[in-house]
Design an enzyme around this catalytic site. Structure first.
Site, PDB file in Angstrom:
ATOM      1  N   PHE A 188      -3.928  41.550  -4.943  1.00  0.00           N
ATOM      2  CA  PHE A 188      -2.798  42.477  -5.022  1.00  0.00           C
ATOM      3  C   PHE A 188      -2.899  43.626  -4.041  1.00  0.00           C
ATOM      4  O   PHE A 188      -1.888  44.264  -3.730  1.00  0.00           O
ATOM      5  CB  PHE A 188      -2.685  43.054  -6.442  1.00  0.00           C
ATOM      6  CG  PHE A 188      -3.735  44.090  -6.774  1.00  0.00           C
ATOM      7  CD1 PHE A 188      -3.582  45.411  -6.394  1.00  0.00           C
ATOM      8  CD2 PHE A 188      -4.892  43.737  -7.454  1.00  0.00           C
ATOM      9  CE1 PHE A 188      -4.561  46.370  -6.684  1.00  0.00           C
ATOM     10  CE2 PHE A 188      -5.862  44.679  -7.751  1.00  0.00           C
ATOM     11  CZ  PHE A 188      -5.698  46.002  -7.359  1.00  0.00           C
ATOM     12  N   LYS A 212      -0.821  30.795  -2.636  1.00  0.00           N
ATOM     13  CA  LYS A 212      -0.544  31.382  -3.951  1.00  0.00           C
ATOM     14  C   LYS A 212      -0.783  32.887  -3.850  1.00  0.00           C
ATOM     15  O   LYS A 212      -1.902  33.354  -3.925  1.00  0.00           O
ATOM     16  CB  LYS A 212      -1.441  30.801  -5.054  1.00  0.00           C
ATOM     17  CG  LYS A 212      -0.935  31.181  -6.452  1.00  0.00           C
ATOM     18  CD  LYS A 212      -2.023  31.268  -7.481  1.00  0.00           C
ATOM     19  CE  LYS A 212      -2.724  32.603  -7.498  1.00  0.00           C
ATOM     20  NZ  LYS A 212      -1.873  33.748  -7.927  1.00  0.00           N
ATOM     21  N   GLU A 215       0.190  37.298  -8.333  1.00  0.00           N
ATOM     22  CA  GLU A 215       1.345  37.354  -9.220  1.00  0.00           C
ATOM     23  C   GLU A 215       1.815  38.790  -9.460  1.00  0.00           C
ATOM     24  O   GLU A 215       2.890  39.010 -10.011  1.00  0.00           O
ATOM     25  CB  GLU A 215       1.021  36.686 -10.560  1.00  0.00           C
ATOM     26  CG  GLU A 215      -0.071  37.329 -11.372  1.00  0.00           C
ATOM     27  CD  GLU A 215      -1.480  36.893 -10.989  1.00  0.00           C
ATOM     28  OE1 GLU A 215      -2.412  37.162 -11.776  1.00  0.00           O
ATOM     29  OE2 GLU A 215      -1.647  36.302  -9.893  1.00  0.00           O
ATOM     30  N   CYS A 320     -10.979  46.788  -0.474  1.00  0.00           N
ATOM     31  CA  CYS A 320     -12.298  46.171  -0.566  1.00  0.00           C
ATOM     32  C   CYS A 320     -13.287  46.839   0.378  1.00  0.00           C
ATOM     33  O   CYS A 320     -14.500  46.669   0.232  1.00  0.00           O
ATOM     34  CB  CYS A 320     -12.212  44.673  -0.271  1.00  0.00           C
ATOM     35  SG  CYS A 320     -11.612  44.290   1.383  1.00  0.00           S
ATOM     36  N   GLU A 420     -17.793  47.916  -9.243  1.00  0.00           N
ATOM     37  CA  GLU A 420     -16.731  48.290  -8.317  1.00  0.00           C
ATOM     38  C   GLU A 420     -15.608  48.926  -9.134  1.00  0.00           C
ATOM     39  O   GLU A 420     -14.980  48.257  -9.961  1.00  0.00           O
ATOM     40  CB  GLU A 420     -16.209  47.064  -7.560  1.00  0.00           C
ATOM     41  CG  GLU A 420     -15.144  47.394  -6.538  1.00  0.00           C
ATOM     42  CD  GLU A 420     -14.634  46.168  -5.795  1.00  0.00           C
ATOM     43  OE1 GLU A 420     -14.314  46.288  -4.599  1.00  0.00           O
ATOM     44  OE2 GLU A 420     -14.554  45.086  -6.403  1.00  0.00           O
TER      45      GLU A 420
END
Length: 541
Positions: A188, A212, A215, A320, A420
């Site tokens: 995301f 993909k 979502e 990240c 994290e």
């Protein structure tokens, strides 16, 4: 509402009507929502060049994280729909593979042009669905665009090797050939950059693709594939399915899919790697991180502190490669109060608001987890010098907002250090010497990125040599390599066969074929006596 906000809202409304044939107003019960919206757009599958309404009965609501408005609903694509996407990619592969590399590159050049023209449109979508500021969203698109630009040099990147006369009349050469159907599963936090890391390079190498997207943020990917079609990508070469765990497992299990690219959390990344490789697939999986900044007392203080603020709190810490841990060495520990003052000046609001520095985090669940880790740090003995948990936005009271948070006196066993956090939280540790800092960082399981701030070339050289982290910045806070290199996170931050983009990215999406060729100049009709002995090339004759 201020006039600027009204204009932006109207612009986004016009945008949603004009660019996404995947949107349509329908009535249904949202899969992830406890309430029923009478009318909401739906995100469609993209299969064989067409945007197709899903026949699923399970839907996932996509919320604007600043307002909780339901922006669209994402289908849990059915098994039949996912199978259709793979079949379309399989059917398109032979013709696309035989398309000359020059013509594939021309499509990539067209795509670069369209991405440049539509960068602001993609950025606005990202800000609505993901929450990051518009400036940061444009950077999201631009860093992906750079990979597409590099894909335009695929002909050079796919060159094989040749050695003439390895034996008398014998030549040895190799080709890089496409694998077939490949797939990507994206996170995301970078709705444009990560998809653009994946499918453009894969298809430039002659593969076909099933994507993909997350979502939580599907709409940027839908515009990206629409632009790819406009650029000349043939039907079936790129396809998009949607969903959560079932879609991931389908990709891991489908026998036609030869390679999987993933960026996201550690648990999902290891699951995809283990399940995918068990089924004989190549997998590249970029996962969790705890990126450290090491600050030496001889560093340029103001530039260093400014770099820490940007790298730790930009994108609300949802990168990240965010610098989420700072190790202050020696007297540099005295700089922390000045760092706090700089962090206090950051503006937290919805991403479309001019001057916003931090937007909301992606979801209420993420917000709750960040709060919990801050609270645990306090219970475990750390000091909260700046606590963002109490921040409330008067303009956007329903948003997933948290103010920038700075935690000191952190020790390696604390949860805020081992995990994290993925939010606007900087944990600060202390070290007496550079050797102590290196030892501390090398003990952490993640190895995505790190940075050192110093004026000493000798210290920087020692750090880059001894640190066990895949990407190192020297007086540079976020050392993400440009696409002609590769993204090289290491240790617990990466698992797989080869890294993203650059030369290793091409290697991931291709297979080597080696040819040993024997063309003799004697009369082939004369015949040559056969031999059952092991052939030895290059021997003295």
């Amino acid at each position: 509402l201020p006039l600027l906000f009204v204009q932006a809202a109207m612009s986004l409304l016009r945008l949603s009507r004009s660019f996404v044939p995947a949107f349509k107003a329908v009535q249904y019960r949202g899969f992830s929502s406890s309430r029923v919206a009478l009318s909401a757009p739906t995100t469609k599958n993209f299969i064989n060049g067409k945007f197709l309404e899903s026949k699923t009965k399970e839907w996932i609501d996509v919320h604007n994280p600043a307002t909780q408005e339901v922006l669209t609903r994402v289908p849990q694509s059915t098994q039949e729909e996912m199978r259709a996407a793979v079949d379309a990619a399989s059917k398109a592969f032979p013709a696309w593979r035989e398309t000359s590399v020059s013509n594939r590159i021309r499509v990539m050049f067209n795509y670069v042009n369209l991405l440049n023209k539509n960068m602001d449109k993609v950025a606005e979508i990202i800000t609505r669905e993901q929450g990051k500021t518009l400036v940061d969203a444009r950077g999201d698109v631009f860093r992906g665009l750079e990979v597409v630009e590099h894909s335009c040099s695929t002909a050079t990147l796919m060159m094989g090797e040749t050695v003439e006369n390895v034996g008398k009349h014998i030549d040895l050469y190799s080709y890089l050939q496409p694998l077939g159907v490949c797939a990507g599963i994206t996170p995301f936090n970078f709705p444009a950059m990560i998809p653009l890391w994946m499918f453009p390079l894969a298809i430039a190498c002659g593969n076909t693709y099933v994507l993909k997207p997350s979502e939580r943020v599907p709409s940027a990917s839908m515009l990206l594939v629409e632009l790819a079609k406009e650029a000349g990508v043939p039907d079936g070469v790129v396809n998009v399915i949607h969903g959560a765990k079932d879609a991931v497992n389908f990709i891991c299990d489908a026998p036609e899919i030869k390679a999987i690219s993933f960026v996201g959390g550690e648990a999902a990344g290891r699951h995809i790697h283990d399940r995918g490789t068990k089924n004989g697939k190549r997998v590249q999986s970029n996962m969790a991180a705890k990126n450290h900044a090491t600050i030496l007392p001889d560093a340029a203080k103001e530039r260093t502190l400014d770099a820490l603020v940007g790298a730790a709190f930009g994108a609300s810490g949802q990168r990240c490669m965010a610098l989420s841990a700072a190790v202050f060495v020696g007297e540099a520990q005295n700089w922390i109060p000045e760092l706090v003052n700089k962090v206090k000046s950051l503006k937290v609001t919805a991403g479309h608001v001019p001057g916003a520095d931090l937007g909301p985090v992606i979801s209420p669940t993420s917000l709750q987890r960040i709060h919990q880790l801050i609270g645990t740090a306090e219970k475990q003995g750390a000091k909260i010098l700046l606590d963002g948990r109490s921040f409330k936005s008067s303009d956007f009271p329903k948003g997933n907002f948290i103010g920038p948070t700075l935690i000191t006196d952190v020790t390696p066993e604390m949860d805020c250090y081992t995990n994290e956090i993925f939010g606007p939280v900087l944990v600060c540790l202390k070290a007496d010497t550079l050797d102590d800092a290196i030892q501390l960082i090398n003990k952490h399981p993640f190895g995505n990125g790190t940075a050192i701030f110093t004026r000493s070339g000798a210290a920087a050289r020692k750090y880059q040599h001894e640190i066990d982290v895949g990407q190192v910045g020297i007086n540079l806070p976020i050392p993400v390599p440009l696409p002609f290199f590769s993204f090289t996170g290491s240790r617990g931050s990466f698992v797989g066969s080869s890294h993203f983009y650059g030369k290793t990215g091409v290697q991931f999406y291709t297979q080597i074929k080696t040819i040993t060729s024997n063309w003799r100049d004697d009369d082939i009709s004369a015949g040559v006596a056969g031999s059952v002995n092991m052939p030895i090339l290059g021997k003295k004759e």
